[in-house]
Design a protein around this motif. Structure first.
Motif, PDB file in Angstrom:
ATOM      1  N   ALA A 186     -29.979 -14.626  -5.125  1.00 54.04           N
ATOM      2  CA  ALA A 186     -30.243 -16.038  -4.843  1.00 54.04           C
ATOM      3  C   ALA A 186     -29.061 -16.904  -5.265  1.00 54.04           C
ATOM      4  N   ALA A 187     -28.469 -16.588  -6.409  1.00 49.48           N
ATOM      5  CA  ALA A 187     -27.295 -17.338  -6.871  1.00 49.48           C
ATOM      6  C   ALA A 187     -26.143 -17.184  -5.882  1.00 49.48           C
ATOM      7  N   ASP A 188     -25.974 -15.971  -5.375  1.00 53.86           N
ATOM      8  CA  ASP A 188     -24.907 -15.707  -4.412  1.00 53.86           C
ATOM      9  C   ASP A 188     -25.164 -16.437  -3.086  1.00 53.86           C
ATOM     10  N   GLU A 189     -26.419 -16.527  -2.694  1.00 46.19           N
ATOM     11  CA  GLU A 189     -26.775 -17.259  -1.476  1.00 46.19           C
ATOM     12  C   GLU A 189     -26.337 -18.726  -1.585  1.00 46.19           C
ATOM     13  N   ILE A 190     -26.611 -19.320  -2.745  1.00 46.83           N
ATOM     14  CA  ILE A 190     -26.259 -20.730  -2.952  1.00 46.83           C
ATOM     15  C   ILE A 190     -24.743 -20.922  -2.914  1.00 46.83           C
ATOM     16  N   ARG A 191     -24.009 -19.952  -3.477  1.00 44.83           N
ATOM     17  CA  ARG A 191     -22.544 -20.066  -3.504  1.00 44.83           C
ATOM     18  C   ARG A 191     -21.923 -19.859  -2.121  1.00 44.83           C
ATOM     19  N   LYS A 192     -22.473 -18.930  -1.349  1.00 46.49           N
ATOM     20  CA  LYS A 192     -21.762 -18.466  -0.154  1.00 46.49           C
ATOM     21  C   LYS A 192     -22.310 -18.979   1.180  1.00 46.49           C
ATOM     22  N   ILE A 193     -23.568 -19.381   1.210  1.00 47.13           N
ATOM     23  CA  ILE A 193     -24.124 -19.863   2.474  1.00 47.13           C
ATOM     24  C   ILE A 193     -23.974 -21.376   2.510  1.00 47.13           C
ATOM     25  N   GLY A 194     -22.979 -21.820   3.243  1.00 51.88           N
ATOM     26  CA  GLY A 194     -22.659 -23.251   3.276  1.00 51.88           C
ATOM     27  C   GLY A 194     -23.098 -23.904   4.575  1.00 51.88           C
ATOM     28  N   THR A 195     -22.202 -24.634   5.192  1.00 51.00           N
ATOM     29  CA  THR A 195     -22.550 -25.371   6.404  1.00 51.00           C
ATOM     30  C   THR A 195     -22.876 -24.412   7.547  1.00 51.00           C
ATOM     31  N   LEU A 196     -23.667 -24.883   8.473  1.00 51.31           N
ATOM     32  CA  LEU A 196     -24.086 -24.078   9.610  1.00 51.31           C
ATOM     33  C   LEU A 196     -22.883 -23.644  10.446  1.00 51.31           C
ATOM     34  N   ASN A 197     -22.889 -22.376  10.838  1.00 48.73           N
ATOM     35  CA  ASN A 197     -21.837 -21.852  11.708  1.00 48.73           C
ATOM     36  C   ASN A 197     -22.156 -22.248  13.155  1.00 48.73           C
ATOM     37  N   GLU A 198     -21.828 -23.479  13.498  1.00 58.65           N
ATOM     38  CA  GLU A 198     -22.195 -24.014  14.804  1.00 58.65           C
ATOM     39  C   GLU A 198     -21.501 -23.263  15.943  1.00 58.65           C
ATOM     40  N   ASP A 199     -20.254 -22.874  15.737  1.00 58.88           N
ATOM     41  CA  ASP A 199     -19.526 -22.169  16.791  1.00 58.88           C
ATOM     42  C   ASP A 199     -20.231 -20.863  17.160  1.00 58.88           C
ATOM     43  N   PHE A 200     -20.760 -20.175  16.143  1.00 63.00           N
ATOM     44  CA  PHE A 200     -21.461 -18.912  16.413  1.00 63.00           C
ATOM     45  C   PHE A 200     -22.670 -19.149  17.308  1.00 63.00           C
ATOM     46  N   TYR A 201     -23.480 -20.157  16.988  1.00 61.72           N
ATOM     47  CA  TYR A 201     -24.709 -20.383  17.752  1.00 61.72           C
ATOM     48  C   TYR A 201     -24.429 -20.988  19.126  1.00 61.72           C
ATOM     49  N   LYS A 202     -23.309 -21.678  19.264  1.00 63.54           N
ATOM     50  CA  LYS A 202     -22.923 -22.157  20.596  1.00 63.54           C
ATOM     51  C   LYS A 202     -22.519 -20.989  21.494  1.00 63.54           C
ATOM     52  N   GLN A 203     -21.946 -19.946  20.856  1.00 63.24           N
ATOM     53  CA  GLN A 203     -21.489 -18.795  21.632  1.00 63.24           C
ATOM     54  C   GLN A 203     -22.594 -17.771  21.881  1.00 63.24           C
ATOM     55  N   TRP A 204     -23.389 -17.486  20.852  1.00 65.60           N
ATOM     56  CA  TRP A 204     -24.362 -16.402  20.938  1.00 65.60           C
ATOM     57  C   TRP A 204     -25.807 -16.878  20.819  1.00 65.60           C
ATOM     58  N   GLY A 205     -26.016 -18.175  20.820  1.00 61.85           N
ATOM     59  CA  GLY A 205     -27.361 -18.714  20.643  1.00 61.85           C
ATOM     60  C   GLY A 205     -28.370 -18.233  21.668  1.00 61.85           C
ATOM     61  N   HIS A 206     -27.910 -17.839  22.858  1.00 65.23           N
ATOM     62  CA  HIS A 206     -28.834 -17.380  23.899  1.00 65.23           C
ATOM     63  C   HIS A 206     -29.581 -16.126  23.496  1.00 65.23           C
ATOM     64  N   LYS A 207     -29.090 -15.404  22.481  1.00 65.17           N
ATOM     65  CA  LYS A 207     -29.760 -14.198  22.017  1.00 65.17           C
ATOM     66  C   LYS A 207     -30.876 -14.497  21.017  1.00 65.17           C
ATOM     67  N   PHE A 208     -30.986 -15.751  20.582  1.00 61.79           N
ATOM     68  CA  PHE A 208     -31.860 -16.086  19.457  1.00 61.79           C
ATOM     69  C   PHE A 208     -33.145 -16.795  19.885  1.00 61.79           C
ATOM     70  N   VAL A 209     -34.238 -16.387  19.218  1.00 61.17           N
ATOM     71  CA  VAL A 209     -35.498 -17.130  19.230  1.00 61.17           C
ATOM     72  C   VAL A 209     -35.706 -17.566  17.790  1.00 61.17           C
ATOM     73  N   MET A 210     -35.706 -18.877  17.542  1.00 59.81           N
ATOM     74  CA  MET A 210     -35.689 -19.396  16.179  1.00 59.81           C
ATOM     75  C   MET A 210     -36.942 -20.224  15.916  1.00 59.81           C
ATOM     76  N   TYR A 211     -37.637 -19.876  14.836  1.00 60.58           N
ATOM     77  CA  TYR A 211     -38.950 -20.464  14.529  1.00 60.58           C
ATOM     78  C   TYR A 211     -38.863 -21.214  13.202  1.00 60.58           C
ATOM     79  N   TYR A 212     -39.066 -22.526  13.239  1.00 59.11           N
ATOM     80  CA  TYR A 212     -38.930 -23.386  12.060  1.00 59.11           C
ATOM     81  C   TYR A 212     -40.283 -23.932  11.622  1.00 59.11           C
ATOM     82  N   GLY A 213     -40.428 -24.148  10.313  1.00 59.58           N
ATOM     83  CA  GLY A 213     -41.635 -24.759   9.771  1.00 59.58           C
ATOM     84  C   GLY A 213     -41.537 -26.276   9.754  1.00 59.58           C
TER      85      GLY A 213
END
Length: 272
Positions: A186-213
Motif C-alpha cells: 500500500a505504501a508503494d502504491e501511494i509512492r508510485k501510482i501518480g497521475t492517470l496515464n491518459e495516453d495509454f487509455y487514449k490508445q488502448w481504451g477500446h479494450k477496457f470495460v471500466m466499472y466505477y462506484g
C-alpha cells in the motif's frame, strides 16, 4: 482475476464461482499477490513469506503468471478482470502484452493518485515503516496470546466481513509477515501510482470495460468523470446498484451479477 489489496485470492471465490456457474466453459484463474497469505504445499507444510515485495515486483510476478496462462491456453481468448489496485496491474500487463489481451474488465479501478483520495489520506500513516512494523508485531502477539478460537470469535464481530471472510482473514492473512506485506505494498502504491496515464487509455481504451462506484473513497467520482472524457473508445460505467468498493466482503453475488451481464455483452451470448 487480479485482486486488489489485500491481495488474497480466496476473497474472490464466491465472485468467481457465481460467474463460472453462468459461464461453465470459461476457465477462471485468480492469483494472490506475493506474501499476502500463508500457504501450504501438497505435503501440508505451511510457508510464510520471508520478505516484502515492491509494487514493481508484484506486477512482474503477475505478468509472469499471465505469460504462463497464455502458454497453457494458446490460441484461446484471454480476458483480464481486475479489482481496485489490481486494475493498475492489468494496465501494466496490457501495456506490455497488448497483443495477447482480448478485453480488460476493471472494477473500481484505483489507477491514479491513490494517496490523494479520501481513504488514502485517512490511512497513509498506517503504511509508514515504523507503524506497519508495529502493527505486524501486534498481530503476531495476538496470535501468541489468544487461542485461535477466540481470535475467530473476535473476527466474527466485524461488521465489514461476513463469517466466511472473517475466518479467511484469521487463518490465511492475520499473520505479522502478511500484514506487513499488505501495508508495504500500500505504501508503494501511494509512492508510485501518480497521475492517470491518459495516453495509454487514449490508445488502448477500446479494450477496457471500466466499472466505477458512486460513493467510493478510494476512487472518487471525479476519477469516473475524467476517465469518461479520456477513454471515449471503451466502456466506462457508473454503478447503479449501490455496490461497495470492497464488494468481496459482503456483495460478491451482486457484483457477479453485474459482471455476468458485462461478460454476456462482450461474448454476445444468451444465458439459459
Amino acid at each position: 482475476m487480479i485482486p486488489g489489496n489485500p491481495g488474497l485470492a480466496d476473497f474472490y471465490i464466491d465472485f468467481c464461482t457465481s460467474i463460472h456457474t453462468e459461464f461453465n466453459s470459461l476457465d477462471i484463474i485468480c492469483v494472490s499477490h506475493l506474501g499476502h497469505t500463508r500457504f501450504s504445499d501438497n505435503r501440508g507444510l505451511v510457508y510464510r513469506n520471508q520478505k516484502t515485495h515492491s509494487l514493481d515486483e508484484q506486477v512482474e510476478n503477475m505478468i509472469c503468471v499471465f505469460d504462463k496462462v497464455c502458454e497453457e491456453y494458446e490460441g484461446k481468448k484471454v480476458f483480464l478482470c481486475a479489482h481496485s489496485v489490481g486494475c493498475y496491474f492489468a494496465q501494466q500487463i496490457c501495456e506490455q502484452r497488448e497483443e495477447r489481451v482480448q478485453r480488460v474488465f476493471s472494477l473500481f479501478p484505483a489507477i491514479e493518485s491513490i494517496g490523494l483520495t479520501p481513504r488514502g489520506r485517512q490511512l497513509w500513516f498506517m503504511f509508514q515503516p515504523g507503524v506497519r512494523h508495529t502493527v505486524a508485531a501486534v498481530v503476531d502477539m495476538i496470535r501468541w496470546i489468544f487461542p485461535i478460537r477466540v481470535i475467530h470469535k473476535m473476527a466474527n464481530l466485524s461488521q465489514n466481513l461476513n463469517a466466511d471472510n472473517s475466518h479467511l482473514v484469521v487463518d490465511k492473512m492475520l499473520h505479522g509477515s502478511c500484514v506487513n506485506s499488505v501495508l508495504s505494498m500500500a505504501a508503494d502504491e501511494i509512492r508510485k501510482i501518480g497521475t492517470l496515464n491518459e495516453d495509454f487509455y487514449k490508445q488502448w481504451g477500446h479494450k477496457f470495460v471500466m466499472y466505477y462506484g458512486r460513493n467510493d473513497n478510494w476512487v472518487p467520482i471525479e476519477c469516473f468523470k475524467k476517465m469518461k472524457r479520456v477513454n471515449t473508445a471503451g466502456k466506462v460505467v457508473l454503478c447503479e446498484n449501490n455496490i461497495s468498493h470492497a464488494f468481496v466482503t459482503s456483495q460478491s453475488e451482486e457484483m457477479a451479477l453485474v459482471m455476468t451481464e458485462m461478460l454476456k455483452d462482450e461474448l454476445h451470448c444468451e444465458l439459459g
